[in-house]
Design an enzyme around this catalytic site. Structure first.
Site, PDB file in Angstrom:
ATOM      1  N   GLU A  45     -12.651 -15.515  19.602  1.00  0.00           N
ATOM      2  CA  GLU A  45     -12.133 -13.983  19.157  1.00  0.00           C
ATOM      3  C   GLU A  45     -12.606 -13.062  18.586  1.00  0.00           C
ATOM      4  O   GLU A  45     -12.477 -12.530  17.717  1.00  0.00           O
ATOM      5  CB  GLU A  45     -11.003 -14.685  19.136  1.00  0.00           C
ATOM      6  CG  GLU A  45      -9.262 -15.888  19.714  1.00  0.00           C
ATOM      7  CD  GLU A  45      -8.387 -15.158  18.762  1.00  0.00           C
ATOM      8  OE1 GLU A  45      -8.758 -14.852  16.849  1.00  0.00           O
ATOM      9  OE2 GLU A  45      -7.281 -15.998  18.890  1.00  0.00           O
TER      10      GLU A  45
ATOM     11  N   ARG B  31     -12.188   3.522   7.509  1.00  0.00           N
ATOM     12  CA  ARG B  31     -13.100   2.238   6.817  1.00  0.00           C
ATOM     13  C   ARG B  31     -14.130   2.854   5.392  1.00  0.00           C
ATOM     14  O   ARG B  31     -13.664   2.130   4.779  1.00  0.00           O
ATOM     15  CB  ARG B  31     -14.674   1.471   7.738  1.00  0.00           C
ATOM     16  CG  ARG B  31     -13.300   1.069   9.282  1.00  0.00           C
ATOM     17  CD  ARG B  31     -14.366   0.100   9.411  1.00  0.00           C
ATOM     18  NE  ARG B  31     -14.649  -1.298   9.534  1.00  0.00           N
ATOM     19  CZ  ARG B  31     -15.339  -1.930   8.068  1.00  0.00           C
ATOM     20  NH1 ARG B  31     -17.020  -1.211   7.930  1.00  0.00           N
ATOM     21  NH2 ARG B  31     -15.295  -3.217   7.705  1.00  0.00           N
TER      22      ARG B  31
ATOM     23  N   CYS C  67      -7.943  16.959   3.714  1.00  0.00           N
ATOM     24  CA  CYS C  67      -7.203  17.613   1.966  1.00  0.00           C
ATOM     25  C   CYS C  67      -7.227  16.665   2.017  1.00  0.00           C
ATOM     26  O   CYS C  67      -6.344  16.292   0.877  1.00  0.00           O
ATOM     27  CB  CYS C  67      -6.417  18.341   1.974  1.00  0.00           C
ATOM     28  SG  CYS C  67      -5.193  17.641   3.125  1.00  0.00           S
ATOM     29  N   GLU C  68      -8.059  15.385   1.397  1.00  0.00           N
ATOM     30  CA  GLU C  68      -8.114  14.088   0.576  1.00  0.00           C
ATOM     31  C   GLU C  68      -9.471  13.772  -0.429  1.00  0.00           C
ATOM     32  O   GLU C  68     -11.120  13.717   0.396  1.00  0.00           O
ATOM     33  CB  GLU C  68      -6.920  12.626   1.203  1.00  0.00           C
ATOM     34  CG  GLU C  68      -6.739  12.970   1.775  1.00  0.00           C
ATOM     35  CD  GLU C  68      -5.647  12.123   1.595  1.00  0.00           C
ATOM     36  OE1 GLU C  68      -5.437  11.392   1.171  1.00  0.00           O
ATOM     37  OE2 GLU C  68      -4.610  11.803   2.984  1.00  0.00           O
TER      38      GLU C  68
ATOM     39  N   TYR D   2     -13.638  -0.722  14.996  1.00  0.00           N
ATOM     40  CA  TYR D   2     -12.567  -0.716  13.501  1.00  0.00           C
ATOM     41  C   TYR D   2     -13.397   1.110  13.240  1.00  0.00           C
ATOM     42  O   TYR D   2     -12.780   0.943  12.271  1.00  0.00           O
ATOM     43  CB  TYR D   2     -12.488  -1.771  12.940  1.00  0.00           C
ATOM     44  CG  TYR D   2     -11.823  -3.307  12.747  1.00  0.00           C
ATOM     45  CD1 TYR D   2     -10.453  -3.620  13.552  1.00  0.00           C
ATOM     46  CD2 TYR D   2     -13.307  -3.988  12.462  1.00  0.00           C
ATOM     47  CE1 TYR D   2     -10.932  -4.647  13.827  1.00  0.00           C
ATOM     48  CE2 TYR D   2     -12.651  -5.040  13.401  1.00  0.00           C
ATOM     49  CZ  TYR D   2     -11.617  -5.836  14.129  1.00  0.00           C
ATOM     50  OH  TYR D   2     -11.679  -6.842  14.580  1.00  0.00           O
TER      51      TYR D   2
HETATM   52  N1  LLP Z   1      -8.653 -12.872  15.672  1.00  0.00           N
HETATM   53  C1  LLP Z   1      -7.306 -12.681  14.968  1.00  0.00           C
HETATM   54  C2  LLP Z   1      -6.118 -13.273  15.437  1.00  0.00           C
HETATM   55  C3  LLP Z   1      -7.872 -11.251  13.964  1.00  0.00           C
HETATM   56  O1  LLP Z   1      -6.493 -11.371  13.414  1.00  0.00           O
HETATM   57  C4  LLP Z   1      -8.734 -10.598  13.946  1.00  0.00           C
HETATM   58  C5  LLP Z   1      -8.561 -10.094  13.310  1.00  0.00           C
HETATM   59  C6  LLP Z   1      -9.414 -11.069  14.664  1.00  0.00           C
HETATM   60  C7  LLP Z   1      -9.535 -12.143  15.348  1.00  0.00           C
HETATM   61  C8  LLP Z   1     -10.836 -10.098  14.963  1.00  0.00           C
HETATM   62  O2  LLP Z   1     -11.880 -10.037  13.916  1.00  0.00           O
HETATM   63  P1  LLP Z   1     -13.068 -10.389  14.035  1.00  0.00           P
HETATM   64  O3  LLP Z   1     -13.783 -10.929  15.236  1.00  0.00           O
HETATM   65  O4  LLP Z   1     -13.594  -8.326  14.557  1.00  0.00           O
HETATM   66  O5  LLP Z   1     -13.756 -10.072  12.596  1.00  0.00           O
HETATM   67  N2  LLP Z   1     -10.416  -3.175  10.271  1.00  0.00           N
HETATM   68  C9  LLP Z   1     -10.585  -4.151   9.339  1.00  0.00           C
HETATM   69  C10 LLP Z   1     -10.852  -5.426   9.650  1.00  0.00           C
HETATM   70  C11 LLP Z   1     -10.020  -6.357  10.229  1.00  0.00           C
HETATM   71  C12 LLP Z   1      -9.535  -7.692  11.240  1.00  0.00           C
HETATM   72  C13 LLP Z   1      -8.131  -8.454  11.786  1.00  0.00           C
HETATM   73  N3  LLP Z   1      -8.398  -9.224  11.974  1.00  0.00           N
HETATM   74  C14 LLP Z   1     -11.832  -3.836   9.371  1.00  0.00           C
HETATM   75  O6  LLP Z   1     -11.995  -2.042  10.090  1.00  0.00           O
HETATM   76  O7  LLP Z   1     -13.170  -4.411   8.902  1.00  0.00           O
END
Ligand code: LLP
Length: 400
Positions: free
Chosen positions: A258, A297, A326-327, A355
Site C-alpha cells: 500500500e 508538513r 497569522c502563526e 500529503y
Molecule cells: N497503509 C496504511 C494502513 C497507512 O496508514 C498508510 C499511511 C499507508 C498505507 C501509506 O503510507 P506511505 O506509503 O505513504 O508511507 N501525513 C504524514 C504521513 C501519514 C501516513 C499515514 N498512513 C506525512 O505527511 O508524512
C-alpha cells in the site's frame, strides 16, 4: 519543467505533478514483485486527486482507502472494485455498510468490536464480508513518532493473540470470510529490516492460521517505503520485494502493498510566488503566497522540503520562507540559502506530491491551491483553484 510558464498560466500557489514519474514509480514497485502474485494498492490518502487515481487505475493499480469517501473516489476514477481495500482505525456503520454494498476486495479490521459491528451489518444485508485483520507486530519502524504505527503503544491494529481469536471467530461466522492479514508499521521508513521483521512475524502467523484451516489469500505488508526529501537513503525496491518474499516460502498468497509516498511524493512540487522580503534585527524572511494551509508538513512535523528560486542563483544568504498566515508556525522552510528575491519571483517547494494538497485546508479563509498534471511535455489543470465563493458556499444559506 518550465515552472515560470506554469506559474504564469495557472497562477500560484500551484501544485504540479509529473504523471510520467508516477507511472515509473508504480511500475518499478510492481515489477519488483514480478516473481509472485502481487497487488499494488496505492494509498489514496497521500494524494487523492481523481486524475492521479485515474492515471494509476489505468496502469492496473489497486487502491488502499481509509474512508468511504476514498472508496468512492477510487470507484469514480475507474478502479476495479476487487482491487480496493478499505482500512482505517475507526469506521462508521454507514461506511461499513456502503463498503459491503460496493463489493470491494476486503475490509481491513482494526479491533474485535469493529468485527462484531461488521458481522451484524453483513447479516442485515445478507452478505458475507471478506475481511483482513490488521496485526500490530510490535516492531519499531524507526521513523517520526507521529507516523510510526507498529508499536504496542500505538492505537493501530490488534496484537497477535487477539488477532488469532478474531480469525477463529470469523471463520466460524456465517457472515465473515477471513481472506487476508495486514500490517503497516509506519511511514517514511528508510530502513528495510523492521519491515522484513514484521513480514516474518506475520508469515509465521499465516502458517499457524493455515494449520487450523484458515486460508489466508492476501498478505498485506502496508505502505511506508520512505523517499528522499534531503539526504535520506531510499530502500531499494528489489531488496524490499525479495526481503518480503523470502519470508513467504511455502505460502500461496498474493502480496499486497500500500505505497502512497513512494509513488507520488517526488512527483510533486508546489510553486509559490514571492510577495516581498522582510528583515528584522536577526533574520531575513521571504514572504510567499503559499502557507501552512497549503502545505502543513513543515509546521506539523518540522518536515524538510527542498526549495529553489527559479532562474536565480547568485548571492545566496540564509532566510526563512514564510507564509501569510497569522502563526509563527507558518513556514515552508527555515534557515535555507536563497538569492535576493523580488516580488513575483517563483519558488519551487519540492517533494510535496504526497500529503501536500491532501492535507491542505481553508485556514484564514484561504482557498485551496490549483493542481496541474504534466505528462510528455504537456500540462493540464486537474483541480481548479478554490474561489472565495467555493470556500463560503456551505455556510451562505444559513446566515441569518
Ligand atoms: N497503509 C496504511 C494502513 C497507512 O496508514 C498508510 C499511511 C499507508 C498505507 C501509506 O503510507 P506511505 O506509503 O505513504 O508511507 N501525513 C504524514 C504521513 C501519514 C501516513 C499515514 N498512513 C506525512 O505527511 O508524512
Amino acid at each position: 519543467m518550465d515552472y515560470k510558464n506554469l506559474a504564469q498560466t495557472y497562477k500560484t500557489p500551484l501544485y504540479v505533478y509529473d504523471f510520467d514519474y508516477i507511472q515509473t514509480r508504480y511500475l518499478t514497485l510492481k515489477n519488483a514483485f514480478n516473481a509472485r502474485k502481487s497487488l499494488i494498492c496505492y494509498a489514496v490518502k497521500a494524494n487523492s486527486n481523481l486524475s492521479v487515481l485515474k492515471h494509476l487505475a489505468n496502469l492496473g493499480a489497486g487502491f488502499d482507502c481509509v474512508s468511504i469517501g476514498e472508496v468512492k473516489r477510487a470507484l469514480l476514477a475507474g478502479a476495479n472494485k476487487y482491487q480496493i481495500i478499505f482500512s482505517g482505525v475507526g469506521k462508521r456503520d454507514d461506511e461499513l455498510k456502503d463498503a459491503l454494498e460496493s463489493d470491494i476486495l476486503m475490509i481491513n479490521l482494526e479491533s474485535e468490536a469493529e468485527m462484531k459491528r461488521l458481522e451484524i451489518i453483513a447479516k442485515d444485508l445478507g452478505k458475507k464480508a471478506r475481511i483482513s485483520i490488521r496485526i500490530n507486530p510490535d516492531v519499531d519502524a524507526k521513523t517520526h513518532p507521529y507516523i510510526s504505527t507498529g508499536l504496542n503503544e500505538n492505537k493501530f491494529g490488534v496484537d497477535i493473540n487477539t488477532g488469532k481469536k478474531m480469525y477463529i471467530y470469523a471463520k466460524n461466522s456465517e457472515y465473515l470470510d477471513p481472506v487476508g492479514v495486514h500490517f503497516h508499521i509506519g511511514s517514511q521508513i528508510t530502513e528495510l529490516s523492521p519491515i522484513i521483521e514484521a513480514a516474518g512475524i506475520l508469515a509465521e502467523f499465516v502458517r499457524e492460521l493455515k494449520a487450523i484451516e484458515i486460508d489466508i489469500k492476501f498478505f498485506d505488508v502496508g505502505g511506508g517505503i520512505g523517499v528522499i526529501y534531503d539526504n535520506e537513503k531510499e530502500i531499494d525496491t528489489y531488496d524490499y520485494a525479495q526481503g518480503i518474499l523470502s519470508k513467504l516460502n511455502g505460502l500461496d498468497v498474493t502480496v499486497v502493498c500500500e505505497p502512497g509516498r513512494f509513488i507520488v511524493a517526488n512527483a510533486g512540487v508546489l510553486l509559490t510566488s514571492v510577495l516581498y522580503e522582510k528583515f528584522n534585527k536577526q533574520k531575513r524572511f521571504v514572504m510567499v503566497d503559499a502557507a501552512m494551509n497549503d502545505l502543513i508538513r513543515p509546521s506539523l512535523y518540522e518536515a524538510f522540503h527542498g526549495v529553489e528560486l527559479v532562474g536565480k542563483s547568485k548571492d545566496e544568504s540564509s532566510c526563512d520562507i514564510v507564509g501569510p498566515i497569522c502563526e509563527s508556525g507558518d513556514f515552508l522552510a527555515k534557515n535555507v540559502m536563497l538569492p535576493a528575491c523580488e516580488s513575483g519571483d517563483i519558488i519551487v517547494v519540492k517533494s510535496v506530491g504526497a500529503y501536500g494538497f491532501a492535507m491542505s485546508g481553508n485556514y484564514n479563509t484561504r482557498g485551496r491551491a490549483a493542481e496541474v498534471a504534466v505528462s510528455g511535455g504537456e500540462h493540464r489543470l486537474i483541480r481548479k483553484r478554490e474561489s472565495f465563493e467555493d470556500v463560503v458556499a456551505l455556510e451562505l444559506e444559513f446566515m441569518k
